[in-house]
Each structure stands twice: as C-alpha cells, then as structure tokens.
Design an enzyme around this catalytic site. Sequence first.
Site, mmCIF file in Angstrom:
data_model
loop_
_atom_site.group_PDB
_atom_site.id
_atom_site.type_symbol
_atom_site.label_atom_id
_atom_site.label_comp_id
_atom_site.label_asym_id
_atom_site.label_seq_id
_atom_site.Cartn_x
_atom_site.Cartn_y
_atom_site.Cartn_z
ATOM 1 N N ARG A 97 0.668 8.819 -3.924
ATOM 2 C CA ARG A 97 0.989 8.834 -2.487
ATOM 3 C C ARG A 97 0.392 7.594 -1.849
ATOM 4 N NH1 ARG A 97 2.721 14.233 -1.944
ATOM 5 N NH2 ARG A 97 4.171 13.519 -0.369
ATOM 6 N N GLN A 148 5.784 4.600 -1.039
ATOM 7 C CA GLN A 148 6.403 5.407 0.014
ATOM 8 C C GLN A 148 7.934 5.453 -0.059
ATOM 9 O OE1 GLN A 148 4.548 4.104 3.615
ATOM 10 N NE2 GLN A 148 3.786 6.143 4.068
ATOM 11 N N ASP A 193 9.164 7.951 -2.644
ATOM 12 C CA ASP A 193 8.436 9.220 -2.666
ATOM 13 C C ASP A 193 9.389 10.396 -2.416
ATOM 14 O OD1 ASP A 193 6.826 11.418 -2.101
ATOM 15 O OD2 ASP A 193 5.281 10.215 -1.143
ATOM 16 N N SER A 195 8.074 13.435 -0.364
ATOM 17 C CA SER A 195 8.099 13.250 1.093
ATOM 18 C C SER A 195 9.513 13.330 1.632
ATOM 19 C CB SER A 195 7.508 11.892 1.476
ATOM 20 O OG SER A 195 6.144 11.875 1.200
ATOM 21 N N TYR A 229 -4.305 14.882 -1.603
ATOM 22 C CA TYR A 229 -3.888 16.255 -1.899
ATOM 23 C C TYR A 229 -5.022 17.237 -1.666
ATOM 24 C CZ TYR A 229 0.407 14.765 -4.157
ATOM 25 O OH TYR A 229 1.645 14.262 -4.399
#
Length: 372
Positions: free
Chosen positions: A119, A124, A127, A130, A230
């Site tokens: 992450r 990004q 991802d 997400s 996390y």
Amino acid sequence: MQVGIPRETLPGETRVAATPETVKKLAQAGHRVLVERGAGTAARYPDADYEKAGAELTDADAALGSELVLKVRRPDAAELGRMKPGAALLGMLDPFDADGLKALAGAGLTAFALEAAPRTTRAQSLDVLSSQANLAGYKAVLLATQYYGRIFPMMMTAAGTLKAARVVVLGAGVAGLQAIATARRLGAVVEASDVRPAAREQVESLGGKFIDVPYETDEEREIAEGVGGYARPMPAAWMARQAALVAERCKQADIVITTALIPGRPAPTLIQPDTVAGMKPGSVIVDLAVERGGNCPLSVPGEVVERDGVTLVGLSNLPALLATDASALYARNVLDFLKLVIDAEGRLALPEDDDIVKACLVCKDGQVLRSA
Ligand code: NAD
C-alpha cells in the site's frame, strides 16, 4: 505476446479483467489480444467494442491457452487444466489461500496476485483492493437505502419534519471512508470507528464523528498502529471496550455498515447478537466483511435476513454489482501492473529489485513463492 482475457466463471462474478479501453492499449503496444466471446457482456462491454479495439474474439480454450492470461478471480480446476505450463497469470488470486496457490503452481504457472501489492504511493494506480473497496463502500450505502424504510436526509415538509438517518460505519479503511462520504452526501449523520489512530482525522475530514475507543496501554496503541497501514488483531481488553461503545452507538443508529478486516485472518466480530437485539426495529446492517466470516455473526453470506426486526444485508462481492465501473478501474490497475513486468520488446520480464513485483509474484515456474 499473446494475451488472453477469458470470461469469468465464478457464479455472480460479472467483472472482466480487460475493457475495450485497455485492450486497445495492449493491441497498440503490439500484443495479440484474444478475448473470449461474451467476456465483457455482464459488465456491459459488447464483443464488437473489443473487436474494434483490436482484439480477436475466441473461445475459452484459446483465451486460456495464451502466454499471459488476465483474470479477475482465481481460475478453477477446469480453467487451470486449459492453461499452458509456463504461462503467466494475473488476477485477484487469494494470496492467503495456500491450497489455491499450490494449485496454480501445480499448473506450472507464473502468477501475480494483485491483492498482495504494497500500500505505497507508487503502487496506488495498480491497487485493486482500493479500486474495488471504494466501489463496495459506495454500494453498501445504496443497499442500505434500499432496505431501510425511511429516508437519509432531514426533510422539512408541510406534513412535518423527517429526521436525518444516523449511520455508524465500523472500519474506516478505503471502503469505510467511501461509505462515510456517500452517506454524508445523502444527508445522514455519520459516526465511525477504527482501530488505527490515523483513521480519526480521515473520518473527521469527511464530516463524520469518530467513535473514540481510548488506548489504555502503550502496547494497545502500538498494535493499533498496525503494520504497513494494515490493522492487527487488538487485545481482548480493547475489543471489549470497543464492543461496549459500539453496542451503545448501534442502539441509536438506523444504519450500520461494517467493513473491518485484518489481512489473512477471519474478520473481527464487532457486533454481537445482543447488540443486534438492542437495535431499533427497521434498522439495517450491511456487513461488507461477510465473505471473511462477517463483522456480525448473524450475517448470512449472499443473503438478506431479518433478526429482531433488524435487516442484515450479507450480499457479497458488491463491486460485481457495479460491474462496468469496477471492471474499468480493475482493468486499468491490471494495465499499470503490466507496465512493470513487460519489457521494451513486449516480453514478460521479472525485475528482481521491484518491491511491487516481488510482493505480487506468488508462483514462478510452478513453485509457490509465498508462505500463505
Ligand atoms: P482493510 O480492508 O484491510 O480493513 C478495513 C478497515 O478495518 C481498516 O481501516 C482496519 O484498520 C479496520 N479494522 C480492523 N479491525 C478493526 C476493528 N476491530 N475495529 C474497527 N476497525 C477495524 O483495509 P484497507 O481499506 O485495505 O486499508 C488499509 C490501510 O491501507 C489503510 O490505512 C489505508 O489508508 C491504507 N491504504 C494505503 C494506500 C496507499 O498508500 N497506496 C492505498 C490503500 C489503502
């Protein structure tokens, strides 16, 4: 390289791993793209659009028999049997499921599990957790509106005033934050809880109130800060204090949306059956964690049930209910990942020093590389 996009076969899976937009980019880069007929139909991407984008329409055998296969979900045994040893596979492959990884390795594949990407800022754009969780959070609120017999915003009418709905969101990660934003846009009053201290500011910036469960020891705070962004399982004492506060907030709530997850573990129980019994009749709980055991033990995977006058929505795979947008974002994530593993000559290359590739590479040439 020959790139195959088969139709997803898992029941209820409506998404597709490549859209006409991403197929066009792959074809322009010189790849031969084989799309199984009907692969995009459930996500409203017609075969003709793939053809226009430069794909060849084929049967499942041809698509699965490609050098590189792009999938949404992990292939089942029948699909694996149609893939070629030495081929590469990209998808959401359940990296914590040891038996599943063994099956991929047994088929002689080099496999990339996109959910295992770190992450980080650099990761990004690829991802998938997400991109999909964001849509799930949005859809969770819309499902709540569907099963709730009242409205979300405060409304002043000639016949009297209707109060704004009170929404509690448990777990303020990607899905939870989108749920907060969506519920706020609809005019609800929102409160949210998360173990991670960083979540407070994010909840407040969206206009939500943070349900504060104080840390009583340094150990509690340290665990709550998590690893790599996390959450980790919290000590029993903190969970008990959270449960008491959550029970109190749920009594006041009209809608509860739960999204709390801990990677590689069953979802934490946040709403006990007696908390459900204490909620107002007509309230709705949407349990986004249902596929991983649920944040409420009364949720039933794939079903909408009623207990003590409370509707529990346990529908799973919410991104598949928004298949067009979910596929569009997923397909772009896939394309961004491919930039890391395809060299200038258009061949598969595995850069050994790339942290994203290293994290996602779960099988190489038939060997499992990750201890699940
Ligand atoms: P997730 O889906 O694994 O979990 C959802 C949320 O549940 C998390 O916020 C977690 O803290 C929370 N949770 C776990 N146990 C809980 C409990 N007992 N009570 C309440 N909440 C609990 O998480 P996610 O949405 O994938 O996000 C995880 C983290 O990664 C977040 O910090 C997020 O901001 C971060 N993130 C970073 C990037 C990036 O930098 N590229 C991208 C996405 C997410």
